[in-house]
Scaffold this motif. Structure first.
Motif, mmCIF file in Angstrom:
data_model
loop_
_atom_site.group_PDB
_atom_site.id
_atom_site.type_symbol
_atom_site.label_atom_id
_atom_site.label_comp_id
_atom_site.label_asym_id
_atom_site.label_seq_id
_atom_site.Cartn_x
_atom_site.Cartn_y
_atom_site.Cartn_z
ATOM 1 N N GLY A 82 0.744 -1.135 -0.073
ATOM 2 C CA GLY A 82 -0.020 -0.263 -0.142
ATOM 3 C C GLY A 82 0.702 1.149 0.009
ATOM 4 O O GLY A 82 0.123 2.570 -0.217
ATOM 5 N N ASP A 83 2.101 1.287 0.134
ATOM 6 C CA ASP A 83 3.116 2.475 0.047
ATOM 7 C C ASP A 83 4.114 2.036 -0.018
ATOM 8 O O ASP A 83 4.724 0.865 -0.170
ATOM 9 C CB ASP A 83 2.780 3.012 1.551
ATOM 10 N N LEU A 84 5.246 2.899 -0.147
ATOM 11 C CA LEU A 84 6.683 2.894 -0.025
ATOM 12 C C LEU A 84 7.412 3.795 0.900
ATOM 13 O O LEU A 84 6.700 5.147 0.565
ATOM 14 C CB LEU A 84 7.241 2.902 -1.416
ATOM 15 N N HIS A 85 8.211 3.398 1.768
ATOM 16 C CA HIS A 85 8.953 4.648 2.554
ATOM 17 C C HIS A 85 10.416 4.660 2.388
ATOM 18 O O HIS A 85 11.096 5.832 2.449
ATOM 19 C CB HIS A 85 8.623 4.367 4.074
ATOM 20 N N VAL A 86 11.212 3.557 1.995
ATOM 21 C CA VAL A 86 12.408 3.452 2.149
ATOM 22 C C VAL A 86 13.004 2.543 0.930
ATOM 23 O O VAL A 86 12.489 1.574 0.452
ATOM 24 C CB VAL A 86 12.833 2.722 3.521
ATOM 25 N N VAL A 87 14.072 2.896 0.275
ATOM 26 C CA VAL A 87 14.851 2.400 -0.756
ATOM 27 C C VAL A 87 16.310 2.237 -0.137
ATOM 28 O O VAL A 87 16.925 3.164 0.237
ATOM 29 C CB VAL A 87 15.070 2.966 -2.195
ATOM 30 N N VAL A 88 16.638 1.044 0.035
ATOM 31 C CA VAL A 88 18.169 0.774 0.542
ATOM 32 C C VAL A 88 18.913 0.240 -0.640
ATOM 33 O O VAL A 88 18.788 -1.026 -1.135
ATOM 34 C CB VAL A 88 18.309 -0.363 1.604
ATOM 35 N N ARG A 142 13.116 7.938 2.776
ATOM 36 C CA ARG A 142 14.409 7.695 2.729
ATOM 37 C C ARG A 142 15.002 7.019 1.721
ATOM 38 O O ARG A 142 14.516 5.936 1.049
ATOM 39 C CB ARG A 142 14.592 6.840 4.198
ATOM 40 N N ILE A 143 16.281 7.550 1.171
ATOM 41 C CA ILE A 143 17.058 6.941 0.337
ATOM 42 C C ILE A 143 18.162 6.641 0.941
ATOM 43 O O ILE A 143 18.877 7.421 1.676
ATOM 44 C CB ILE A 143 17.581 7.483 -1.073
ATOM 45 N N VAL A 226 18.798 0.445 9.613
ATOM 46 C CA VAL A 226 17.358 0.262 9.906
ATOM 47 C C VAL A 226 17.082 1.691 10.616
ATOM 48 O O VAL A 226 15.899 2.422 10.420
ATOM 49 C CB VAL A 226 17.272 -0.746 10.922
ATOM 50 N N TRP A 227 17.996 2.368 11.429
ATOM 51 C CA TRP A 227 17.589 3.714 12.143
ATOM 52 C C TRP A 227 17.539 4.694 10.960
ATOM 53 O O TRP A 227 16.505 5.603 10.915
ATOM 54 C CB TRP A 227 18.784 3.908 13.073
ATOM 55 N N LEU A 228 18.708 4.557 9.883
ATOM 56 C CA LEU A 228 18.341 5.602 8.966
ATOM 57 C C LEU A 228 16.828 5.713 8.119
ATOM 58 O O LEU A 228 16.482 6.480 7.455
ATOM 59 C CB LEU A 228 19.627 5.620 8.038
ATOM 60 N N GLY A 229 16.610 4.381 8.086
ATOM 61 C CA GLY A 229 15.117 4.108 7.352
ATOM 62 C C GLY A 229 14.058 4.383 8.210
ATOM 63 O O GLY A 229 12.947 4.423 7.654
#
Length: 291
Positions: A82-88, A142-143, A226-229
């Motif tokens: 349903g969404d996207l918040h972080v790309v690692v 976050r990228i 994980v914290w950066l995300g």
């Protein structure tokens, strides 16, 4: 509450090594994870591990070096969760050669996976986030990019890899500056850990000890990622962290050093003395790895 509860995270190259550690780390902190790896069986194994621990994850084996296929990774994240918040951006390869022996294919392959791969998936994610922001949504995205000590200081036998990783460091600075208006942060890291990419060169140095702290375990890097995300890192952007074992350091990038202003055009014959003076004043650069 887990620090990434209900955040949707794409991790590339997550079938093993650092990527696997990141995927498991995010899932343990409540994230829903898209486990991307061209090795579909490896990705499936990671997803199964996450599900057995009560987490949520899906397999993706699209090619990050292909712009259209990268769009499918972002699309899958949105459709599945349903969404996207972080790309690692983690996936990588090595084709190590001394520069005199480096082939065009060695160069192109490393640039494709590292530098182009970082561009492709991030491009699609950013377009999604920008539309959300323009539509009035409060974006907190976050990228997280992967550079390397080789990209920061250079590395003998890795001119292609060092160039790609140096490019990623610069890309991170520009992304952070341009994307803040949309609620997107961009940070990078230069990790040192035991992975498939390091075992041939650093196998003996990085091997797992029989007891005590496993300094080069990839799991040591995961907490920072994980914290950066998470939403907790909202005020951190445009930074590059070096991390190994229990150490986290903030890289100090290129900046203007000593200056000699003549106030007029230099004569070629004057340049040598001027440069010698500047070098004497400058803080010595870190040595290239392998020298």
């Amino acid at each position: 509450m887990a620090i990434c509860e209900n955040r949707v995270v794409i991790v590339t190259g997550a079938g093993g090594g650092l990527g696997k550690a990141y995927a498991l780390g995010f899932a343990a902190e409540g994230a829903k994870v898209i486990v991307n790896d061209i090795n579909g069986k490896a990705a499936e194994s990671v997803v199964e591990t996450i599900k057995q621990s009560g987490g949520e994850a899906v397999v993706n084996s699209n090619d990050i070096t292909d712009y259209e296929e990268s769009a499918l990774i972002v699309k899958q994240a949105i459709e599945a969760f349903g969404d996207l918040h972080v790309v690692v951006n983690n996936a990588g390869i090595c084709r190590d050669r001394m520069f005199t022996s480096l082939s065009e294919s060695d160069w192109d392959a490393v640039m494709a996976v590292h530098l182009k791969g970082h561009f492709c998936i991030s491009s699609h994610a950013v377009k999604y986030w920008r539309e959300q922001s323009k539509g009035g949504k409060d974006v907190n995205a976050r990228i997280i990019n992967t550079s390397s000590g080789a990209g920061l200081q250079g590395s003998i036998g890795q001119s292609n890899y060092a160039a790609a990783k140096g490019g990623i460091a610069s890309l991170t600075l520009v992304q952070a500056a341009e994307l803040a208006r949309y609620g997107i942060t961009a940070n990078g890291l230069a990790p040192a850990a035991r992975t498939g990419m390091t075992e041939d060169v650093f196998g003996d140095m990085m091997k797992k000890p029989e007891d005590g702290f496993d300094f080069y375990a990839p799991e040591n890097v995961a907490p920072l990622v994980v914290w950066l995300g998470s939403e907790q890192s909202q005020n951190v952007s445009g930074r590059l962290f070096e991390v190994e074992g229990g150490k986290i350091s903030l890289a100090d990038g290129w900046r203007r050093g000593p200056e000699n202003d003549k106030g007029a055009r230099w004569e070629a014959a004057e340049i040598g003395q001027a440069i010698a003076g500047l070098i004497d004043e400058a803080v010595p650069a870190q040595k290239v790895y392998g020298t």
